[in-house]
Scaffold this motif. Structure first.
Motif, PDB file in Angstrom:
ATOM      1  N   ARG A 259       0.821  -1.215   0.000  1.00 25.36           N
ATOM      2  CA  ARG A 259       0.000   0.000   0.000  1.00 25.36           C
ATOM      3  C   ARG A 259       0.857   1.269   0.000  1.00 25.36           C
ATOM      4  O   ARG A 259       0.473   2.297  -0.557  1.00 25.36           O
ATOM      5  CB  ARG A 259      -0.940  -0.017   1.215  1.00 25.36           C
ATOM      6  CG  ARG A 259      -1.982  -1.113   1.125  1.00 25.36           C
ATOM      7  CD  ARG A 259      -2.771  -1.270   2.409  1.00 25.36           C
ATOM      8  NE  ARG A 259      -3.596  -0.110   2.704  1.00 25.36           N
ATOM      9  CZ  ARG A 259      -4.795   0.119   2.185  1.00 25.36           C
ATOM     10  NH1 ARG A 259      -5.325  -0.746   1.326  1.00 25.36           N
ATOM     11  NH2 ARG A 259      -5.494   1.189   2.519  1.00 25.36           N
ATOM     12  N   THR A 260       2.013   1.220   0.639  1.00 22.60           N
ATOM     13  CA  THR A 260       2.881   2.397   0.657  1.00 22.60           C
ATOM     14  C   THR A 260       3.497   2.674  -0.710  1.00 22.60           C
ATOM     15  O   THR A 260       3.985   3.781  -0.959  1.00 22.60           O
ATOM     16  CB  THR A 260       4.001   2.232   1.693  1.00 22.60           C
ATOM     17  OG1 THR A 260       4.733   1.032   1.409  1.00 22.60           O
ATOM     18  CG2 THR A 260       3.446   2.175   3.102  1.00 22.60           C
ATOM     19  N   TYR A 261       3.492   1.667  -1.588  1.00 22.58           N
ATOM     20  CA  TYR A 261       3.909   1.878  -2.975  1.00 22.58           C
ATOM     21  C   TYR A 261       2.726   2.320  -3.826  1.00 22.58           C
ATOM     22  O   TYR A 261       2.807   3.300  -4.579  1.00 22.58           O
ATOM     23  CB  TYR A 261       4.503   0.588  -3.550  1.00 22.58           C
ATOM     24  CG  TYR A 261       4.929   0.711  -4.997  1.00 22.58           C
ATOM     25  CD1 TYR A 261       6.178   1.219  -5.326  1.00 22.58           C
ATOM     26  CD2 TYR A 261       4.078   0.321  -6.033  1.00 22.58           C
ATOM     27  CE1 TYR A 261       6.575   1.352  -6.645  1.00 22.58           C
ATOM     28  CE2 TYR A 261       4.463   0.438  -7.357  1.00 22.58           C
ATOM     29  CZ  TYR A 261       5.708   0.957  -7.662  1.00 22.58           C
ATOM     30  OH  TYR A 261       6.085   1.093  -8.977  1.00 22.58           O
ATOM     31  N   MET A 262       1.629   1.638  -3.690  1.00 24.37           N
ATOM     32  CA  MET A 262       0.454   1.880  -4.542  1.00 24.37           C
ATOM     33  C   MET A 262      -0.129   3.278  -4.358  1.00 24.37           C
ATOM     34  O   MET A 262      -0.594   3.894  -5.317  1.00 24.37           O
ATOM     35  CB  MET A 262      -0.628   0.849  -4.229  1.00 24.37           C
ATOM     36  CG  MET A 262      -0.232  -0.583  -4.531  1.00 24.37           C
ATOM     37  SD  MET A 262      -1.360  -1.764  -3.764  1.00 24.37           S
ATOM     38  CE  MET A 262      -2.900  -1.349  -4.601  1.00 24.37           C
ATOM     39  N   PHE A 263      -0.094   3.778  -3.126  1.00 23.00           N
ATOM     40  CA  PHE A 263      -0.802   5.012  -2.814  1.00 23.00           C
ATOM     41  C   PHE A 263       0.117   6.179  -2.480  1.00 23.00           C
ATOM     42  O   PHE A 263      -0.286   7.120  -1.805  1.00 23.00           O
ATOM     43  CB  PHE A 263      -1.790   4.760  -1.671  1.00 23.00           C
ATOM     44  CG  PHE A 263      -2.808   3.698  -2.004  1.00 23.00           C
ATOM     45  CD1 PHE A 263      -3.728   3.901  -3.027  1.00 23.00           C
ATOM     46  CD2 PHE A 263      -2.820   2.488  -1.333  1.00 23.00           C
ATOM     47  CE1 PHE A 263      -4.665   2.923  -3.351  1.00 23.00           C
ATOM     48  CE2 PHE A 263      -3.738   1.500  -1.647  1.00 23.00           C
ATOM     49  CZ  PHE A 263      -4.671   1.718  -2.661  1.00 23.00           C
ATOM     50  N   SER A 264       1.364   6.114  -2.962  1.00 24.64           N
ATOM     51  CA  SER A 264       2.310   7.219  -2.778  1.00 24.64           C
ATOM     52  C   SER A 264       2.690   7.796  -4.137  1.00 24.64           C
ATOM     53  O   SER A 264       2.908   7.045  -5.097  1.00 24.64           O
ATOM     54  CB  SER A 264       3.589   6.746  -2.072  1.00 24.64           C
ATOM     55  OG  SER A 264       3.329   6.380  -0.739  1.00 24.64           O
ATOM     56  N   THR A 265       2.795   9.110  -4.199  1.00 29.60           N
ATOM     57  CA  THR A 265       3.309   9.739  -5.411  1.00 29.60           C
ATOM     58  C   THR A 265       4.750   9.297  -5.640  1.00 29.60           C
ATOM     59  O   THR A 265       5.536   9.196  -4.698  1.00 29.60           O
ATOM     60  CB  THR A 265       3.247  11.270  -5.291  1.00 29.60           C
ATOM     61  OG1 THR A 265       1.878  11.660  -5.148  1.00 29.60           O
ATOM     62  CG2 THR A 265       3.836  11.961  -6.526  1.00 29.60           C
ATOM     63  N   ALA A 266       5.083   9.025  -6.891  1.00 31.96           N
ATOM     64  CA  ALA A 266       6.438   8.576  -7.218  1.00 31.96           C
ATOM     65  C   ALA A 266       7.450   9.668  -6.899  1.00 31.96           C
ATOM     66  O   ALA A 266       7.140  10.868  -6.928  1.00 31.96           O
ATOM     67  CB  ALA A 266       6.522   8.205  -8.690  1.00 31.96           C
ATOM     68  N   ASN A 267       8.680   9.249  -6.611  1.00 28.18           N
ATOM     69  CA  ASN A 267       9.762  10.209  -6.395  1.00 28.18           C
ATOM     70  C   ASN A 267      10.058  10.975  -7.679  1.00 28.18           C
ATOM     71  O   ASN A 267       9.804  10.487  -8.790  1.00 28.18           O
ATOM     72  CB  ASN A 267      11.029   9.477  -5.933  1.00 28.18           C
ATOM     73  CG  ASN A 267      11.027   9.175  -4.457  1.00 28.18           C
ATOM     74  OD1 ASN A 267      10.250   9.749  -3.691  1.00 28.18           O
ATOM     75  ND2 ASN A 267      11.887   8.264  -4.039  1.00 28.18           N
ATOM     76  N   PRO A 268      10.612  12.184  -7.565  1.00 23.17           N
ATOM     77  CA  PRO A 268      10.915  12.981  -8.761  1.00 23.17           C
ATOM     78  C   PRO A 268      11.872  12.256  -9.704  1.00 23.17           C
ATOM     79  O   PRO A 268      12.825  11.595  -9.244  1.00 23.17           O
ATOM     80  CB  PRO A 268      11.566  14.242  -8.186  1.00 23.17           C
ATOM     81  CG  PRO A 268      11.055  14.335  -6.794  1.00 23.17           C
ATOM     82  CD  PRO A 268      10.916  12.921  -6.326  1.00 23.17           C
ATOM     83  N   PRO A 269      11.678  12.361 -11.016  1.00 20.53           N
ATOM     84  CA  PRO A 269      12.594  11.737 -11.968  1.00 20.53           C
ATOM     85  C   PRO A 269      14.047  12.192 -11.788  1.00 20.53           C
ATOM     86  O   PRO A 269      14.973  11.399 -11.970  1.00 20.53           O
ATOM     87  CB  PRO A 269      12.045  12.170 -13.324  1.00 20.53           C
ATOM     88  CG  PRO A 269      10.603  12.456 -13.081  1.00 20.53           C
ATOM     89  CD  PRO A 269      10.530  13.003 -11.691  1.00 20.53           C
ATOM     90  N   ALA A 270      14.238  13.465 -11.423  1.00 19.82           N
ATOM     91  CA  ALA A 270      15.602  13.962 -11.243  1.00 19.82           C
ATOM     92  C   ALA A 270      16.317  13.225 -10.118  1.00 19.82           C
ATOM     93  O   ALA A 270      17.536  13.020 -10.173  1.00 19.82           O
ATOM     94  CB  ALA A 270      15.585  15.463 -10.958  1.00 19.82           C
ATOM     95  N   LEU A 271      15.577  12.804  -9.111  1.00 21.52           N
ATOM     96  CA  LEU A 271      16.167  12.029  -8.019  1.00 21.52           C
ATOM     97  C   LEU A 271      16.628  10.666  -8.526  1.00 21.52           C
ATOM     98  O   LEU A 271      17.691  10.183  -8.150  1.00 21.52           O
ATOM     99  CB  LEU A 271      15.150  11.872  -6.897  1.00 21.52           C
ATOM    100  CG  LEU A 271      15.580  11.051  -5.683  1.00 21.52           C
ATOM    101  CD1 LEU A 271      16.816  11.634  -5.035  1.00 21.52           C
ATOM    102  CD2 LEU A 271      14.430  10.956  -4.676  1.00 21.52           C
ATOM    103  N   ALA A 272      15.834  10.058  -9.394  1.00 25.19           N
ATOM    104  CA  ALA A 272      16.217   8.767  -9.965  1.00 25.19           C
ATOM    105  C   ALA A 272      17.496   8.905 -10.782  1.00 25.19           C
ATOM    106  O   ALA A 272      18.407   8.066 -10.685  1.00 25.19           O
ATOM    107  CB  ALA A 272      15.086   8.216 -10.828  1.00 25.19           C
ATOM    108  N   ALA A 273      17.588   9.946 -11.604  1.00 26.34           N
ATOM    109  CA  ALA A 273      18.787  10.153 -12.417  1.00 26.34           C
ATOM    110  C   ALA A 273      20.013  10.391 -11.543  1.00 26.34           C
ATOM    111  O   ALA A 273      21.105   9.885 -11.827  1.00 26.34           O
ATOM    112  CB  ALA A 273      18.562  11.331 -13.364  1.00 26.34           C
ATOM    113  N   ALA A 274      19.839  11.152 -10.479  1.00 26.73           N
ATOM    114  CA  ALA A 274      20.947  11.401  -9.554  1.00 26.73           C
ATOM    115  C   ALA A 274      21.406  10.105  -8.897  1.00 26.73           C
ATOM    116  O   ALA A 274      22.606   9.872  -8.700  1.00 26.73           O
ATOM    117  CB  ALA A 274      20.522  12.408  -8.491  1.00 26.73           C
ATOM    118  N   THR A 275      20.461   9.227  -8.560  1.00 23.78           N
ATOM    119  CA  THR A 275      20.803   7.964  -7.908  1.00 23.78           C
ATOM    120  C   THR A 275      21.561   7.048  -8.851  1.00 23.78           C
ATOM    121  O   THR A 275      22.522   6.371  -8.446  1.00 23.78           O
ATOM    122  CB  THR A 275      19.536   7.276  -7.387  1.00 23.78           C
ATOM    123  OG1 THR A 275      18.819   8.190  -6.536  1.00 23.78           O
ATOM    124  CG2 THR A 275      19.880   6.032  -6.604  1.00 23.78           C
ATOM    125  N   SER A 276      21.162   6.995 -10.114  1.00 21.33           N
ATOM    126  CA  SER A 276      21.909   6.186 -11.086  1.00 21.33           C
ATOM    127  C   SER A 276      23.350   6.664 -11.195  1.00 21.33           C
ATOM    128  O   SER A 276      24.289   5.853 -11.267  1.00 21.33           O
ATOM    129  CB  SER A 276      21.222   6.244 -12.455  1.00 21.33           C
ATOM    130  OG  SER A 276      20.001   5.520 -12.444  1.00 21.33           O
TER     131      SER A 276
END
Length: 386
Positions: A259-276
């Motif tokens: 439920r914490t995945y299904m009902f949460s707004t996704a993290n910003p795309p820029a955060l994903a790029a920074a993590t990669s």
């Protein structure tokens, strides 16, 4: 109705009142804190990546490409191409078949536990497990059992007596307040014998332990369909967020039920790029892990002879046990007057009577930083016993 003023005063009288301090500027060995510059031994930025120019540049580029917000949950329209790439990168980094991103480690643990077990099932937790694992177990509705810290033999006894249709064992990999490591190979073997899942919270091992920083499971040589890894990205990785990695079918189920995945707004795309970008640095820059090991050895030598003892730890977390809540807070404040920020950790975060200074090391600390801390603690010890 509770009298909050009275309750807060009671916390203060016990030395348990928590406070926040405003930090200006980026993370690093020194922090700007309320108009003062403090040498920081309080951060989980173990590899010194939180202000790395490559990570900042990756986030900036992605901001121009994607904008700021994801604007929806991942199961609606919030799952960006950057997030998809990050999940592939995370799975490859950990040597696991698949990975699933979460907003943070707390939400990951709550969501995964609730997705895997419920009423009629059993969750077995290490006594010193992180609060998110304990809360996830309680909220799941499953029966909660506890085994003594890092005791695989006692875990086997608990599981041998358990008749639940589904069993889940949860443990930190590196314990955040003690700095010691779980016997993951033994825990995984016990779980395999008793048809139980094992969820490992590697918040403080990812990036620091294992070949190329690939984490505690890699360090222990553990990879099995019944083992799940939870990793956080706001500590050694220097960014934010969390993920679950493991067998593809199991992660597909978690995506449908957490439920914490299904009902949460996704993290910003820029955060994903920074993590990669951060994962690439972690893999190639072994010197950061080598430096952490050197610093831990130097610190332990420098603090020999103090009236307070360091717990045995080979990690970036070096807890100095003080015992008394008020003394721990006085010592923390005493260090702050000398320009050092070392947090006092008191119950209920740690067991009663084990209040401590939690010294966190960063690869960007220097030899002189360690000497400065050691000398300040020696002066504080002399005053305490005067």
């Amino acid at each position: 109705m509770m009298d909050t003023h009275e309750a807060l005063a009671e916390l203060a009288s016990q030395g348990l009142l928590r406070t926040r301090r405003v930090v200006a500027g980026p993370q690093g060995p020194y922090l700007e804190v309320e108009d003062s510059q403090l040498l920081s031994f309080c951060s989980n930025d173990y590899l010194g990546l939180a202000n790395h120019p490559e990570i900042v540049a990756a986030a900036t580029t992605a901001l121009h490409k994607y904008g700021m917000g994801a604007a929806a949950s991942p199961l609606i329209s919030g799952h960006s191409a950057a997030q998809e790439q990050l999940e592939h990168d995370l799975a490859a980094f950990c040597g696991q078949p698949a990975a699933l991103s979460f907003s943070n480690g707390y939400m990951a643990n709550l969501g995964v536990i609730g997705a895997l077990v419920g009423v009629g099932d059993t969750v077995v937790v290490d006594r010193l497990s992180h609060a998110s694992l304990i809360d996830g177990a309680r909220l799941s509705g499953a029966s909660l059992k506890v085994f003594p810290h890092n005791d695989a033999a006692r875990l086997e006894q608990v599981l041998a007596r358990c008749s639940s249709p589904r069993k889940l064992v949860v443990s930190d990999a590196v314990f955040s307040m003690d700095g010691d490591a779980a016997p993951l190979a033994n825990l995984a073997a016990v779980c395999a014998r008793h048809d139980a899942w094992l969820l490992v919270d590697d918040a403080h091992g990812l990036g620091v332990l294992g070949p190329q920083g690939r984490g505690s499971l890699a360090a222990a040589g553990v990879q099995a369909p019944h083992v799940l890894l939870m990793g956080t990205l706001g500590k050694a990785a220097g960014v934010a967020g969390a993920f679950i990695a493991g067998e593809s079918g199991l992660l597909a189920w978690i995506m449908q039920r957490a439920r914490t995945y299904m009902f949460s707004t996704a993290n910003p795309p820029a955060l994903a790029a920074a993590t990669s970008a951060s994962l690439s640095i972690i893999v190639r820059e072994e010197w950061r892990r080598q430096r952490l090991r050197q610093l831990a050895t130097q610190l332990r030598t420098a603090l020999t002879g103090l009236p307070w003892s360091l717990l045995p730890s080979d990690t970036a977390i070096q807890p100095l046990i003080v015992g008394d809540n008020h003394l721990a807070r006085r010592l923390s404040q005493r260090l702050r007057t000398e320009g050092l920020w070392v947090p006092a950790i008191c119950p209920p975060t740690v067991p009663k009577g084990t209040a401590r200074l939690r010294i966190s090391l960063s690869a960007l600390h220097t030899d002189s930083h360690i000497s400065q801390l050691a000398e300040a603690l020696r002066r504080a010890a002399q005053e305490h016993h005067a």
